[in-house]
Motif scaffolding. Structure first.
Motif, PDB file in Angstrom:
ATOM      1  N   VAL A   1      -7.389  41.765  61.038  1.00 50.06           N
ATOM      2  CA  VAL A   1      -7.845  41.861  62.421  1.00 50.06           C
ATOM      3  C   VAL A   1      -7.147  40.768  63.220  1.00 50.06           C
ATOM      4  N   GLY A   2      -6.539  41.153  64.333  1.00 55.16           N
ATOM      5  CA  GLY A   2      -5.929  40.187  65.228  1.00 55.16           C
ATOM      6  C   GLY A   2      -6.733  40.087  66.507  1.00 55.16           C
ATOM      7  N   ILE A   3      -6.959  38.857  66.965  1.00 50.15           N
ATOM      8  CA  ILE A   3      -7.741  38.630  68.182  1.00 50.15           C
ATOM      9  C   ILE A   3      -6.913  37.789  69.137  1.00 50.15           C
ATOM     10  N   ASP A   4      -6.836  38.244  70.382  1.00 49.34           N
ATOM     11  CA  ASP A   4      -6.096  37.501  71.396  1.00 49.34           C
ATOM     12  C   ASP A   4      -6.712  37.803  72.753  1.00 49.34           C
ATOM     13  N   VAL A   5      -6.664  36.826  73.644  1.00 49.55           N
ATOM     14  CA  VAL A   5      -7.245  36.999  74.970  1.00 49.55           C
ATOM     15  C   VAL A   5      -6.296  37.717  75.925  1.00 49.55           C
ATOM     16  N   ASP A   6      -5.010  37.813  75.557  1.00 48.17           N
ATOM     17  CA  ASP A   6      -3.982  38.384  76.432  1.00 48.17           C
ATOM     18  C   ASP A   6      -3.843  39.885  76.155  1.00 48.17           C
ATOM     19  N   PRO A   7      -4.203  40.747  77.102  1.00 48.36           N
ATOM     20  CA  PRO A   7      -4.128  42.192  76.860  1.00 48.36           C
ATOM     21  C   PRO A   7      -2.709  42.683  76.610  1.00 48.36           C
ATOM     22  N   MET A   8      -1.707  42.005  77.184  1.00 47.93           N
ATOM     23  CA  MET A   8      -0.325  42.403  76.951  1.00 47.93           C
ATOM     24  C   MET A   8       0.052  42.206  75.493  1.00 47.93           C
ATOM     25  N   ARG A   9      -0.384  41.092  74.914  1.00 52.49           N
ATOM     26  CA  ARG A   9      -0.079  40.835  73.504  1.00 52.49           C
ATOM     27  C   ARG A   9      -0.792  41.835  72.607  1.00 52.49           C
ATOM     28  N   ILE A  10      -2.009  42.177  72.932  1.00 54.53           N
ATOM     29  CA  ILE A  10      -2.747  43.151  72.137  1.00 54.53           C
ATOM     30  C   ILE A  10      -2.039  44.504  72.165  1.00 54.53           C
ATOM     31  N   THR A  11      -1.544  44.887  73.329  1.00 51.14           N
ATOM     32  CA  THR A  11      -0.792  46.140  73.436  1.00 51.14           C
ATOM     33  C   THR A  11       0.454  46.102  72.565  1.00 51.14           C
ATOM     34  N   GLU A  12       1.181  44.975  72.602  1.00 53.18           N
ATOM     35  CA  GLU A  12       2.369  44.819  71.763  1.00 53.18           C
ATOM     36  C   GLU A  12       2.009  44.902  70.280  1.00 53.18           C
ATOM     37  N   ALA A  13       0.894  44.278  69.913  1.00 54.04           N
ATOM     38  CA  ALA A  13       0.490  44.262  68.507  1.00 54.04           C
ATOM     39  C   ALA A  13       0.151  45.671  68.016  1.00 54.04           C
ATOM     40  N   ILE A  14      -0.556  46.429  68.836  1.00 55.47           N
ATOM     41  CA  ILE A  14      -0.912  47.798  68.463  1.00 55.47           C
ATOM     42  C   ILE A  14       0.346  48.649  68.303  1.00 55.47           C
ATOM     43  N   GLU A  15       1.291  48.498  69.239  1.00 55.73           N
ATOM     44  CA  GLU A  15       2.538  49.257  69.146  1.00 55.73           C
ATOM     45  C   GLU A  15       3.344  48.849  67.915  1.00 55.73           C
ATOM     46  N   TYR A  16       3.363  47.576  67.611  1.00 54.77           N
ATOM     47  CA  TYR A  16       4.100  47.073  66.442  1.00 54.77           C
ATOM     48  C   TYR A  16       3.500  47.620  65.150  1.00 54.77           C
ATOM     49  N   ALA A  17       2.157  47.615  65.063  1.00 58.90           N
ATOM     50  CA  ALA A  17       1.494  48.151  63.875  1.00 58.90           C
ATOM     51  C   ALA A  17       1.807  49.638  63.697  1.00 58.90           C
ATOM     52  N   GLY A  18       1.811  50.384  64.811  1.00 64.16           N
ATOM     53  CA  GLY A  18       2.143  51.799  64.737  1.00 64.16           C
ATOM     54  C   GLY A  18       3.576  52.028  64.317  1.00 64.16           C
ATOM     55  N   HIS A  19       4.475  51.195  64.824  1.00 60.91           N
ATOM     56  CA  HIS A  19       5.893  51.341  64.501  1.00 60.91           C
ATOM     57  C   HIS A  19       6.164  51.087  63.026  1.00 60.91           C
ATOM     58  N   THR A  20       5.416  50.143  62.435  1.00 60.99           N
ATOM     59  CA  THR A  20       5.634  49.799  61.028  1.00 60.99           C
ATOM     60  C   THR A  20       4.769  50.629  60.086  1.00 60.99           C
ATOM     61  N   GLY A  21       3.884  51.453  60.630  1.00 64.09           N
ATOM     62  CA  GLY A  21       3.098  52.361  59.815  1.00 64.09           C
ATOM     63  C   GLY A  21       1.909  51.741  59.119  1.00 64.09           C
ATOM     64  N   VAL A  22       1.370  50.639  59.652  1.00 60.79           N
ATOM     65  CA  VAL A  22       0.218  49.993  59.004  1.00 60.79           C
ATOM     66  C   VAL A  22      -1.029  50.045  59.889  1.00 60.79           C
ATOM     67  N   GLU A  23      -1.028  50.942  60.875  1.00 55.98           N
ATOM     68  CA  GLU A  23      -2.160  50.976  61.813  1.00 55.98           C
ATOM     69  C   GLU A  23      -3.484  51.291  61.121  1.00 55.98           C
ATOM     70  N   HIS A  24      -3.433  51.920  59.935  1.00 53.34           N
ATOM     71  CA  HIS A  24      -4.663  52.230  59.201  1.00 53.34           C
ATOM     72  C   HIS A  24      -5.258  51.003  58.523  1.00 53.34           C
ATOM     73  N   LEU A  25      -4.490  49.915  58.445  1.00 52.72           N
ATOM     74  CA  LEU A  25      -4.964  48.695  57.790  1.00 52.72           C
ATOM     75  C   LEU A  25      -5.354  47.598  58.766  1.00 52.72           C
ATOM     76  N   VAL A  26      -4.970  47.744  60.027  1.00 51.83           N
ATOM     77  CA  VAL A  26      -5.149  46.627  60.967  1.00 51.83           C
ATOM     78  C   VAL A  26      -5.913  47.073  62.210  1.00 51.83           C
ATOM     79  N   HIS A  27      -6.455  46.079  62.879  1.00 50.81           N
ATOM     80  CA  HIS A  27      -7.211  46.317  64.110  1.00 50.81           C
ATOM     81  C   HIS A  27      -6.976  45.125  65.024  1.00 50.81           C
ATOM     82  N   PHE A  28      -6.794  45.389  66.319  1.00 50.01           N
ATOM     83  CA  PHE A  28      -6.541  44.313  67.275  1.00 50.01           C
ATOM     84  C   PHE A  28      -7.591  44.345  68.380  1.00 50.01           C
ATOM     85  N   ILE A  29      -8.087  43.154  68.724  1.00 50.31           N
ATOM     86  CA  ILE A  29      -9.196  43.026  69.660  1.00 50.31           C
ATOM     87  C   ILE A  29      -8.810  42.048  70.761  1.00 50.31           C
TER      88      ILE A  29
END
Length: 292
Positions: A101-129
């Protein structure tokens, strides 16, 4: 079970933050005057300081070294506080099949993190808040990673100690926890990495029975993983030769007198009792009878 270590802050990283235009001002990276453990009076106000932490992504080698230092496996639940673009959480999922689980106050970073997880194929293992680090929930973590400032680490410290389970590993890139000394420090190039193991709360008076029929009693005082105290055997003063605490494991060596050999008890700590995990000297669980 652990070594006391002395260390200094990384001048190179401070220079790196200066180069980014970060104003040290009143938020010194090297001063830490928070020397007490009175968490009830701890003021966690001014949470907007989280917004003042500059975004400096961790190098790939640093990420790998942090995961190694924390001994992250597929059995862990990793929380990265101040996750930025999610690279630590994604690396743990990609390389070690770790839920994170990744936590950050910056919505731009959270968006980047979600896109990165999807690109690498690990979105089923991670969650960003998107959340404030000083208010976010992370109590079910077995590993916590940090790349914040030392002042923010100090604000988080009471929650890390109170809400994380004993044995949880905490690894910080570059910044320490004030007078909570790390259980391990590792250099990665010119950068210091720090590791702490959350200690069980063992202060108080504990009693148990040995298989020899003797009644043991200890009175312990605690500051983080450092524990001191006194011991008695059948009501007579004895010598508490050493106390080692690592996570929820405690080892006590007790001598009846100066000429006798020490007896060692290794126990796993719970809130009101300790259970023997090694040897056959302990006939009953150690029971807590008085808080210290």
């Amino acid at each position: 079970m652990y070594d006391e270590l002395e260390f200094n802050h990384d001048d190179e990283l401070i220079d790196e933050l200066r180069d980014l235009g970060y104003d040290l001002g009143d938020h010194s990276l090297s001063e830490s005057d928070f020397r007490d453990l009175d968490f009830d009076e701890y003021d966690s106000g001014g949470a907007d300081i989280i917004l003042d932490v500059p975004y400096v992504p961790s190098d790939e080698k640093i990420v790998s070294a942090m995961l190694d230092l924390a001994q992250v496996t597929s059995q862990d639940i990793l929380y990265d506080l101040g996750c930025g673009d999610g690279r630590i959480v994604v690396a743990a999922a990609l390389e070690r099949n770790t839920h994170g689980v990744g936590i950050d106050v910056d919505p731009m970073r959270i968006t980047e993190a979600i896109e990165y997880a999807g690109h690498t194929g690990v979105e089923h293992l991670v969650h960003f808040i998107e959340d404030d680090l000083l208010e976010a929930e992370f109590g079910n973590a077995t590993v916590v990673t940090l790349y914040l400032l030392d002042l923010v680490n100090l604000q988080l410290r009471p929650r890390l100690l109170d809400e994380l389970r004993p044995g949880t590993r905490i690894v910080s890139h570059a910044f320490d926890m004030g007078d909570w000394k790390p259980d391990q420090r590792q250099n990665c190039g010119s950068i210091n990495l720090y590791k702490w193991i959350v200690p069980a709360k063992v202060a108080g008076i504990w009693e148990w029975q040995a298989t020899t029929g003797e009644a043991y009693r200890v009175e312990l005082k605690q500051k983080y993983q450092q524990v001191t105290g006194k011991a008695w055997i059948d009501g007579a003063a004895a010598q508490l030769k050493s106390v080692l605490l690592s996570g929820d494991l405690i080892e006590l060596q007790i001598k009846k007198d100066a000429s006798s050999r020490p007896v060692s008890f290794v126990m796993r700590c719970a809130s009101k009792q300790w259970l023997a995990v090694d040897g056959n000297l302990q006939a009953s669980a150690a029971i807590k009878i008085v808080n210290s």
